[in-house]
Design a protein around this motif. Structure first.
Motif, PDB file in Angstrom:
ATOM      1  N   THR A  62       0.791  -1.120   0.012  1.00 49.52           N
ATOM      2  CA  THR A  62       0.030  -0.037   0.072  1.00 49.52           C
ATOM      3  C   THR A  62       1.041   1.178   0.081  1.00 49.52           C
ATOM      4  OG1 THR A  62      -1.627  -1.069   1.278  1.00 49.52           O
ATOM      5  CG2 THR A  62      -1.939   1.156   1.201  1.00 49.52           C
ATOM      6  N   GLN A  80     -10.715   0.827  -0.119  1.00 45.37           N
ATOM      7  CA  GLN A  80     -10.198   0.140   0.798  1.00 45.37           C
ATOM      8  C   GLN A  80     -11.434  -1.170   0.543  1.00 45.37           C
ATOM      9  OE1 GLN A  80      -7.642  -0.695   3.320  1.00 45.37           O
ATOM     10  NE2 GLN A  80      -8.530  -2.562   2.880  1.00 45.37           N
ATOM     11  N   ASP A 118      -6.877  -1.192  -2.185  1.00 41.05           N
ATOM     12  CA  ASP A 118      -6.161  -1.874  -1.191  1.00 41.05           C
ATOM     13  C   ASP A 118      -6.828  -3.086  -0.915  1.00 41.05           C
ATOM     14  OD1 ASP A 118      -4.112  -2.231   0.589  1.00 41.05           O
ATOM     15  OD2 ASP A 118      -5.101  -1.011   2.071  1.00 41.05           O
TER      16      ASP A 118
END
Length: 325
Positions: A62, A80, A118
């Motif tokens: 990340t 996310q 992510d």
């Protein structure tokens, strides 16, 4: 009147190297001891591809994605991925406006130049598939209306190995949209010592300022598209992807899209080396990152512990290299 294809001039290639060098330097000021990984990330950016970073938690996946996004003065969106994430959270949704008595489109996170996704394989397959059209066609269709995405457009996603708890394996169609896959790997002892020292107080990412703009990156992408590729080298790419479809240790070979993306990545690799033409070495350098995640090994290969990267390296060694420019 005959049309002559535009060939990039030396000044164009100088600009490409300058922009790429600035981005590379900015990332390496945060990511310690990963020059090869950073170089591949910059190559994919300038080849107008998408990047998948796969590795175990805690090795900087990340951070690499966020640093690349921070190095460019552009629109950045971070997603996310979680099991309850909906496709509309990514693409957007039409909402009824009481004042105008009509539906209006509210854009989702996908409407940015750089998308930092992510843990993409923690989302459900339905949500993962929301990225398919955006990554391939650089547009989003919602309720029959098509919306173009900004340029440049890069999806840089991270994922944990599928053996990790709570992950959904990316389907083949989704993996094929990513130009390249890289692994961070553990840092060397020296790099880890430097990381402990430099990250002890303030994160280097906080001090990072953009070194280029979205418009400058798009200009470099346009220049790279015009690099010369000899017919023999195009044939070489075709032979590589064809060989993957008949290899005894692969049950799924590389797609035609893989050949196109390998050629684009080879062009970017050549431009970053300061050349106005692509060499076999450029294709070979990008073969594993571009092809390894697109193929599936046989059960025999799994038992022999032969990774897809090992098999692609074997293909490169066995395929005859063309001579001449």
């Amino acid at each position: 009147m005959s049309s002559i294809p535009y060939a990039p001039e030396a000044t164009d290639l100088d600009d490409v190297q300058s922009v790429a060098g600035s981005i590379h330097g900015a990332i390496t000021s945060v990511i310690e001891g990963k020059d090869e990984v950073v170089s591949t990330a910059v190559t994919v950016l300038l080849a107008e591809g998408h990047l998948l970073v796969e590795d175990v938690p805690g090795v900087g996946k990340t951070m690499l994605a966020k640093t690349l996004a921070r190095a460019i003065d552009c629109q950045v969106s971070r997603v996310q991925f979680t099991p309850d994430l909906l496709p509309s959270d990514i693409t957007g949704v039409s909402v009824f406006n009481q004042e105008t008595r009509d539906f209006e489109f509210r854009r989702g996170a996908i409407f940015a130049n750089v998308i930092v996704g992510d843990e993409i394989n923690r989302a459900s397959p339905k949500t993962q598939s929301a990225l398919l059209e955006a990554m391939e066609e650089r547009q989003v269709t919602v309720d029959g209306q098509t919306y173009p995405l900004p340029r440049p457009f890069l999806v840089m996603a991270t994922q944990n190995p599928i053996e990790m708890e709570g992950t959904y394996p990316l389907p083949e169609a989704q993996r094929d949209r990513f130009m390249a896959r890289i692994s961070m790997g553990y840092p060397s002892a020296r790099a880890e010592m430097a990381m402990l020292e430099s990250h002890g107080g303030v994160s280097p990412l906080d001090a990072l300022v953009p070194v280029t703009t979205a418009e400058a990156v798009q200009r470099q992408i346009e220049a790279i598209r015009n690099l010369h590729v000899a017919p023999a080298l195009r044939q070489y790419v075709v032979e590589l992807v064809t060989a993957s479809r008949t290899h005894r240790m692969l049950r799924l070979g590389a797609s035609p899209r893989a050949g196109l993306q390998l050629m684009r990545a080879g062009r970017a690799h050549a431009a970053l080396a300061g050349r106005d033409h692509v060499l076999p070495e450029d294709v070979q350098a990008m073969a594993v990152p571009v092809l390894a995640h697109r193929v599936l090994q046989t059960g025999e290969a799994s038992l022999a512990r032969a990774s897809t990267a090992d098999i692609i390296r074997d293909l490169v060694e066995r395929t005859t290299v063309p001579s001449g420019r």
